[in-house]
Design a protein around this motif. Structure first.
Motif, PDB file in Angstrom:
ATOM      1  N   SER A  47       0.826  -1.211   0.000  1.00 53.77           N
ATOM      2  CA  SER A  47       0.000   0.000   0.000  1.00 53.77           C
ATOM      3  C   SER A  47       0.856   1.255   0.000  1.00 53.77           C
ATOM      4  N   ILE A  48       1.864   1.276   0.843  1.00 58.14           N
ATOM      5  CA  ILE A  48       2.744   2.441   0.924  1.00 58.14           C
ATOM      6  C   ILE A  48       3.508   2.625  -0.385  1.00 58.14           C
ATOM      7  N   ALA A 162      -4.459  18.794  -0.056  1.00 53.65           N
ATOM      8  CA  ALA A 162      -3.049  19.159   0.062  1.00 53.65           C
ATOM      9  C   ALA A 162      -2.194  18.558  -1.046  1.00 53.65           C
ATOM     10  N   GLY A 163      -2.763  17.655  -1.840  1.00 50.40           N
ATOM     11  CA  GLY A 163      -2.010  17.023  -2.921  1.00 50.40           C
ATOM     12  C   GLY A 163      -1.268  15.778  -2.502  1.00 50.40           C
ATOM     13  N   CYS A 164      -1.646  15.218  -1.370  1.00 51.68           N
ATOM     14  CA  CYS A 164      -0.986  14.014  -0.863  1.00 51.68           C
ATOM     15  C   CYS A 164      -1.780  12.763  -1.243  1.00 51.68           C
ATOM     16  N   THR A 165      -1.064  11.684  -1.459  1.00 55.26           N
ATOM     17  CA  THR A 165      -1.721  10.391  -1.622  1.00 55.26           C
ATOM     18  C   THR A 165      -1.861   9.787  -0.228  1.00 55.26           C
ATOM     19  N   THR A 166      -2.652   8.727  -0.110  1.00 51.69           N
ATOM     20  CA  THR A 166      -2.950   8.199   1.220  1.00 51.69           C
ATOM     21  C   THR A 166      -2.876   6.682   1.286  1.00 51.69           C
ATOM     22  N   VAL A 167      -2.636   6.224   2.485  1.00 47.08           N
ATOM     23  CA  VAL A 167      -2.858   4.834   2.866  1.00 47.08           C
ATOM     24  C   VAL A 167      -3.832   4.923   4.032  1.00 47.08           C
ATOM     25  N   ILE A 168      -4.974   4.263   3.894  1.00 49.21           N
ATOM     26  CA  ILE A 168      -6.025   4.344   4.905  1.00 49.21           C
ATOM     27  C   ILE A 168      -6.024   3.067   5.729  1.00 49.21           C
TER      28      ILE A 168
END
Length: 187
Positions: A47-48, A162-168
């Motif tokens: 995921s990361i 903010a333009g960030c990708t995520t891992v939930i």
């Protein structure tokens, strides 16, 4: 009863590398309402890595592009208010009225983030100092069990704006994976 064995990683639903299965209990009657295969370290690594790769592109998006994504997520949540309310009632034990208000607030948070994004100057100067707001990378979003869809939406909206990708990482006590899947399918 729902059985959830997949995680949404790198744009696809993939079988969990993890093998630990957890029962999800309806707190109002003590019955098992779902079984979830928990992610393990390998699932987290994948995921990361996927979020880091996606950041290479997403981190360069313009404010207008991110605003459109936030508006679309608002629409997706609004279109699923009844379904998401039912999930919240079942997993949290709240009343339908309270749960619906939480889901509607979850939808609204995407528009609030979109408005803040549009209004916030990404560069500020004071004297000889200039500060530029830039995406920093992958945001890890950990959500609690109660009102999970609201917390997921609020954190996701902020990160995307903010333009960030995520891992939930939703609470393992939640059927939130079902909610996450609904977002990803329709967004």
């Amino acid at each position: 009863m729902n059985t959830i064995t997949k995680h949404y990683i790198d744009g696809a639903f993939v079988e969990s590398h993890g093998h630990e299965v957890m029962d999800i209990i309806n707190p109002t009657n003590g019955k098992v309402i779902a079984q979830v295969t928990l992610a393990d370290e390998e699932d987290a690594r994948r995921s990361i890595a996927a979020a880091k790769r996606a950041f290479g592109t997403f981190g360069r998006t313009k404010k207008e592009e991110r605003a459109e994504i936030l508006r679309r997520l608002h629409e997706v949540v609004l279109a699923r208010v009844d379904d998401l309310t039912a999930v919240m009632v079942e997993e949290y034990g709240g009343t339908a009225r309270f749960s619906r208000l939480i889901i509607e607030a979850a939808a609204h948070v995407f528009l609030s983030a979109e408005k803040a994004l549009q209004e916030l100057p990404l560069t500020r100067s004071r004297g000889n100092t200039t500060v530029t707001f830039e995406p920093v990378g992958v945001a890890g979003l950990i959500t609690p069990w109660n009102a999970n869809s609201f917390f997921l939406s609020a954190k996701l909206a902020s990160a995307l704006a903010a333009g960030c990708t995520t891992v939930i990482k939703p609470s393992e006590l939640s059927k939130c994976k079902k909610i996450t899947i609904a977002f990803m399918d329709e967004a």
